[in-house]
Scaffold this motif. Structure first.
Motif, PDB file in Angstrom:
ATOM      1  N   ILE A   1       0.468  -1.170  -0.567  1.00  0.00           N
ATOM      2  CA  ILE A   1      -0.125  -0.248   0.184  1.00  0.00           C
ATOM      3  C   ILE A   1       0.995   1.564   0.159  1.00  0.00           C
ATOM      4  CG2 ILE A   1      -1.791   1.438   1.256  1.00  0.00           C
ATOM      5  CD1 ILE A   1      -2.766  -1.342  -0.007  1.00  0.00           C
ATOM      6  N   LEU A   2       1.818   1.596   0.563  1.00  0.00           N
ATOM      7  CA  LEU A   2       2.701   2.330   0.976  1.00  0.00           C
ATOM      8  C   LEU A   2       3.573   2.537  -0.548  1.00  0.00           C
ATOM      9  CD1 LEU A   2       4.097   4.460   2.522  1.00  0.00           C
ATOM     10  CD2 LEU A   2       5.926   3.113   3.009  1.00  0.00           C
ATOM     11  N   ALA A   3       4.113   1.610  -1.427  1.00  0.00           N
ATOM     12  CA  ALA A   3       4.301   1.905  -2.700  1.00  0.00           C
ATOM     13  C   ALA A   3       3.362   1.918  -3.838  1.00  0.00           C
ATOM     14  CB  ALA A   3       4.677   0.602  -3.418  1.00  0.00           C
ATOM     15  N   GLY A   4       2.224   2.095  -2.917  1.00  0.00           N
ATOM     16  CA  GLY A   4       1.000   2.497  -4.332  1.00  0.00           C
ATOM     17  C   GLY A   4       0.596   4.375  -4.123  1.00  0.00           C
ATOM     18  N   ILE A   5       0.722   4.331  -2.300  1.00  0.00           N
ATOM     19  CA  ILE A   5       0.525   5.681  -1.792  1.00  0.00           C
ATOM     20  C   ILE A   5       2.086   6.334  -2.853  1.00  0.00           C
ATOM     21  CG2 ILE A   5       1.196   7.523  -0.506  1.00  0.00           C
ATOM     22  CD1 ILE A   5      -0.230   5.352   1.715  1.00  0.00           C
ATOM     23  N   PHE A   6       3.505   6.031  -2.851  1.00  0.00           N
ATOM     24  CA  PHE A   6       4.971   6.445  -3.239  1.00  0.00           C
ATOM     25  C   PHE A   6       4.420   6.901  -4.693  1.00  0.00           C
ATOM     26  CE2 PHE A   6       8.088   6.186  -1.110  1.00  0.00           C
ATOM     27  CZ  PHE A   6       8.119   5.847   0.552  1.00  0.00           C
ATOM     28  N   THR A   7       3.665   5.986  -5.689  1.00  0.00           N
ATOM     29  CA  THR A   7       3.193   6.737  -6.959  1.00  0.00           C
ATOM     30  C   THR A   7       2.052   7.370  -6.878  1.00  0.00           C
ATOM     31  OG1 THR A   7       1.354   5.266  -7.352  1.00  0.00           O
ATOM     32  CG2 THR A   7       4.015   4.247  -7.356  1.00  0.00           C
ATOM     33  N   LEU A   8       1.664   8.286  -6.393  1.00  0.00           N
ATOM     34  CA  LEU A   8       0.488   8.793  -5.790  1.00  0.00           C
ATOM     35  C   LEU A   8       1.301  10.356  -5.827  1.00  0.00           C
ATOM     36  CD1 LEU A   8      -2.698   6.548  -4.810  1.00  0.00           C
ATOM     37  CD2 LEU A   8      -1.968   7.469  -7.123  1.00  0.00           C
ATOM     38  N   SER A   9       2.614  10.198  -5.417  1.00  0.00           N
ATOM     39  CA  SER A   9       2.815  11.565  -5.272  1.00  0.00           C
ATOM     40  C   SER A   9       3.256  12.162  -5.601  1.00  0.00           C
ATOM     41  CB  SER A   9       3.413  11.276  -3.248  1.00  0.00           C
ATOM     42  OG  SER A   9       2.574  10.341  -2.784  1.00  0.00           O
ATOM     43  N   MET A  10       3.911  13.722  -5.449  1.00  0.00           N
ATOM     44  CA  MET A  10       4.696  14.745  -5.867  1.00  0.00           C
ATOM     45  C   MET A  10       5.975  14.022  -5.675  1.00  0.00           C
ATOM     46  SD  MET A  10       2.295  18.238  -5.406  1.00  0.00           S
ATOM     47  CE  MET A  10       3.172  18.738  -6.874  1.00  0.00           C
ATOM     48  N   ALA A  11       6.946  14.761  -4.397  1.00  0.00           N
ATOM     49  CA  ALA A  11       8.145  14.042  -4.424  1.00  0.00           C
ATOM     50  C   ALA A  11       7.972  13.269  -2.883  1.00  0.00           C
ATOM     51  CB  ALA A  11       8.325  15.633  -4.117  1.00  0.00           C
ATOM     52  N   LEU A  12       9.356  13.046  -2.281  1.00  0.00           N
ATOM     53  CA  LEU A  12       9.586  11.973  -1.225  1.00  0.00           C
ATOM     54  C   LEU A  12      10.770  12.745  -0.702  1.00  0.00           C
ATOM     55  CD1 LEU A  12       9.771   9.709   0.490  1.00  0.00           C
ATOM     56  CD2 LEU A  12      11.215   8.801  -1.296  1.00  0.00           C
ATOM     57  N   ILE A  13      10.860  13.348   0.255  1.00  0.00           N
ATOM     58  CA  ILE A  13      11.768  13.965   0.958  1.00  0.00           C
ATOM     59  C   ILE A  13      12.336  12.916   2.248  1.00  0.00           C
ATOM     60  CG2 ILE A  13      12.914  15.440   2.157  1.00  0.00           C
ATOM     61  CD1 ILE A  13      10.647  17.796   1.007  1.00  0.00           C
ATOM     62  N   SER A  14      13.515  11.947   2.335  1.00  0.00           N
ATOM     63  CA  SER A  14      14.222  11.385   2.706  1.00  0.00           C
ATOM     64  C   SER A  14      15.702  11.600   3.341  1.00  0.00           C
ATOM     65  CB  SER A  14      14.429  10.089   2.513  1.00  0.00           C
ATOM     66  OG  SER A  14      14.812   9.684   1.557  1.00  0.00           O
ATOM     67  N   ASN A  15      15.827  10.516   4.485  1.00  0.00           N
ATOM     68  CA  ASN A  15      17.100  10.372   4.201  1.00  0.00           C
ATOM     69  C   ASN A  15      17.682   9.116   3.819  1.00  0.00           C
ATOM     70  OD1 ASN A  15      16.985  12.128   7.409  1.00  0.00           O
ATOM     71  ND2 ASN A  15      16.406  10.199   7.636  1.00  0.00           N
ATOM     72  N   ASP A  16      18.867   8.640   3.530  1.00  0.00           N
ATOM     73  CA  ASP A  16      20.067   7.871   3.066  1.00  0.00           C
ATOM     74  C   ASP A  16      18.964   6.633   3.706  1.00  0.00           C
ATOM     75  OD1 ASP A  16      21.115   5.183   2.175  1.00  0.00           O
ATOM     76  OD2 ASP A  16      22.883   6.096   2.614  1.00  0.00           O
ATOM     77  N   SER A  17      17.652   5.858   3.678  1.00  0.00           N
ATOM     78  CA  SER A  17      17.374   4.512   3.906  1.00  0.00           C
ATOM     79  C   SER A  17      16.328   4.366   2.857  1.00  0.00           C
ATOM     80  CB  SER A  17      16.120   5.798   4.776  1.00  0.00           C
ATOM     81  OG  SER A  17      14.949   6.066   4.014  1.00  0.00           O
ATOM     82  N   GLY A  18      15.704   2.754   3.514  1.00  0.00           N
ATOM     83  CA  GLY A  18      14.991   1.907   2.746  1.00  0.00           C
ATOM     84  C   GLY A  18      13.866   2.712   2.084  1.00  0.00           C
ATOM     85  N   LEU A  19      13.008   3.141   2.521  1.00  0.00           N
ATOM     86  CA  LEU A  19      12.403   4.307   1.273  1.00  0.00           C
ATOM     87  C   LEU A  19      12.802   5.133   1.147  1.00  0.00           C
ATOM     88  CD1 LEU A  19       9.840   5.222   4.415  1.00  0.00           C
ATOM     89  CD2 LEU A  19       9.611   2.498   2.880  1.00  0.00           C
ATOM     90  N   MET A  20      14.194   5.700   0.861  1.00  0.00           N
ATOM     91  CA  MET A  20      15.213   6.477  -0.359  1.00  0.00           C
ATOM     92  C   MET A  20      15.121   5.800  -1.136  1.00  0.00           C
ATOM     93  SD  MET A  20      18.861   7.476  -0.346  1.00  0.00           S
ATOM     94  CE  MET A  20      19.601   6.361  -0.702  1.00  0.00           C
ATOM     95  N   HIS A  21      15.278   4.104  -1.583  1.00  0.00           N
ATOM     96  CA  HIS A  21      15.490   3.211  -2.786  1.00  0.00           C
ATOM     97  C   HIS A  21      14.338   3.018  -3.057  1.00  0.00           C
ATOM     98  CE1 HIS A  21      19.975   2.794  -2.131  1.00  0.00           C
ATOM     99  NE2 HIS A  21      19.726   3.045  -1.247  1.00  0.00           N
ATOM    100  N   LEU A  22      12.892   3.176  -2.028  1.00  0.00           N
ATOM    101  CA  LEU A  22      12.334   2.373  -2.878  1.00  0.00           C
ATOM    102  C   LEU A  22      11.780   3.710  -3.881  1.00  0.00           C
ATOM    103  CD1 LEU A  22       8.885   1.052  -2.711  1.00  0.00           C
ATOM    104  CD2 LEU A  22       8.483   2.276  -1.060  1.00  0.00           C
ATOM    105  N   GLY A  23      11.437   5.084  -3.286  1.00  0.00           N
ATOM    106  CA  GLY A  23      11.408   5.958  -4.386  1.00  0.00           C
ATOM    107  C   GLY A  23      11.813   6.357  -5.977  1.00  0.00           C
ATOM    108  N   ALA A  24      13.711   5.739  -5.567  1.00  0.00           N
ATOM    109  CA  ALA A  24      14.442   5.205  -6.237  1.00  0.00           C
ATOM    110  C   ALA A  24      14.067   4.380  -7.541  1.00  0.00           C
ATOM    111  CB  ALA A  24      16.083   5.287  -6.017  1.00  0.00           C
ATOM    112  N   ALA A  25      12.809   3.070  -7.187  1.00  0.00           N
ATOM    113  CA  ALA A  25      12.887   2.041  -8.228  1.00  0.00           C
ATOM    114  C   ALA A  25      11.735   2.692  -8.346  1.00  0.00           C
ATOM    115  CB  ALA A  25      12.816   0.888  -6.880  1.00  0.00           C
ATOM    116  N   LEU A  26      10.903   2.983  -7.879  1.00  0.00           N
ATOM    117  CA  LEU A  26       9.396   3.862  -8.030  1.00  0.00           C
ATOM    118  C   LEU A  26       9.741   5.125  -9.796  1.00  0.00           C
ATOM    119  CD1 LEU A  26       7.397   2.983  -5.457  1.00  0.00           C
ATOM    120  CD2 LEU A  26       7.401   1.529  -7.401  1.00  0.00           C
ATOM    121  N   LYS A  27      11.376   5.860  -9.170  1.00  0.00           N
ATOM    122  CA  LYS A  27      11.267   6.827 -10.425  1.00  0.00           C
ATOM    123  C   LYS A  27      10.633   7.826  -9.692  1.00  0.00           C
ATOM    124  CE  LYS A  27      14.137   4.176 -12.759  1.00  0.00           C
ATOM    125  NZ  LYS A  27      14.479   3.100 -11.852  1.00  0.00           N
TER     126      LYS A  27
END
Length: 325
Positions: free
Chosen positions: A235-261
């Motif tokens: 569900i979180l991955a789906g939310i990522f695709t619906l959002s304008m941008a992600l701001i994060s530290n160097d973390s797993g969620l940073m790489h999730l944003g990268a994988a989803l471009k």
């Protein structure tokens, strides 16, 4: 082929080109931590198998689950002795991986670690190439069915957010490695205030360990919502695709944003973006080059955390505005 995924979400995502290169050659069984393995269930020609840790009964279950795959080749993307020992005990006919942690005798095909430091993604592909497989596909990738995105839309609507009408920016204040990777939570709150002034909703994302940080950021802010510990990983991955941008530290969620471009800003402190930075053409990395950085420590050896504190909320907001424009 049975592939033992890395133990950390970010590493598992950085190794996604390995699955992408192999999936067209044969069916894959992706064997990884139960906490996030469902994230990879939409990969073509792949099945998932959860790995359970820190529990003796579950460890026995891991062994029993693997014995079904005795005739399979096993590829270890982990470096530990214990992961090779599990494949050995399960009787997999081939056990391939880096010859680290004194596990060489347990492997039927072993590769010495690369002679120089490289990005973690490239390290996984180096292993693949040394084992004789093609590594031509190098982009991080995550397959996500439309059904997952629709589930994310329904989840957001339950919070009173219509993703077609409401603009959203995600903030991910967590970093499992330690405080030397965490931009100050006070800075995240200041950033959230500036974002909300632009008429954009702010969603705080992370696991249960970030609930307190999320509460701090959201306190007193009408259009900020703390989702930490409240969203299943797909569900979180789906939310990522619906959002304008992600701001994060160097973390797993940073790489999730990268994988989803998705557009993203990654703030680095004690670590090095050359080795673990977001592999995403839409990513902006902010890092201050201090004499003591990167130190790769969990906590600041000097106690000042200046590599993080010197990144101001105003600087991050300015870079975010560039993305939004």
């Amino acid at each position: 082929m049975l592939i033992r995924l890395p133990n950390w979400l970010g590493d598992a995502l950085m190794s996604s080109p390995v699955y992408e290169n192999l999936k067209d050659q044969e069916e894959l069984i992706l064997f990884g931590p139960a906490s996030f393995i469902n994230l990879f269930e939409d990969f073509p020609n792949c099945r998932i198998l959860p790995f359970y840790s820190k529990d003796s009964k579950k460890n026995l279950q891991n062994l029993q689950n693997l014995k079904v795959y005795k005739k399979e080749r096993g590829l270890l993307l982990t470096n530990s002795f214990s992961s090779a020992w599990l494949f050995f005990r399960a009787g997999l006919k081939e056990r391939m991986g880096f010859s680290t942690d004194a596990r060489g005798l347990l492997l039927t095909k072993k590769v010495p670690p690369p002679p120089k430091r490289m990005h973690q993604r490239d390290k996984y592909l180096y292993l693949l190439e040394k084992l004789g497989y093609s590594a031509s596909k190098r982009d991080l990738i995550l397959y996500l069915r439309e059904e997952k995105i629709n589930q994310a839309k329904s989840f957001l609507k339950g919070l009173g957010i219509n993703p077609h009408q409401n603009k959203m920016v995600l903030l991910a204040p967590g970093a499992a490695f330690g405080p030397a990777k965490k931009w100050p939570v006070e800075y995240y709150k200041s950033l959230a205030e500036n974002i909300i002034k632009k008429g954009i909703k702010v969603l705080i994302v992370g696991g249960s360990k970030e609930i307190q940080d999320g509460d701090f950021i959201c306190h007193g802010l009408k259009d900020a919502i703390n989702l930490c510990g409240k969203t299943e990983i797909t569900i979180l991955a789906g939310i990522f695709t619906l959002s304008m941008a992600l701001i994060s530290n160097d973390s797993g969620l940073m790489h999730l944003g990268a994988a989803l471009k998705i557009p993203q800003i990654a703030i680095f402190g004690s670590t090095d973006p050359i080795l673990t930075g977001p592999l995403n053409p839409k990513a902006i990395v902010i890092k201050k080059d201090l004499p003591c950085s990167p130190c790769f420590k969990r906590e600041c050896p000097k106690g000042h955390y200046e590599c993080l504190k010197n990144v101001s909320p105003e600087e991050v907001f300015q870079r975010l505005e560039e993305i939004l424009i």
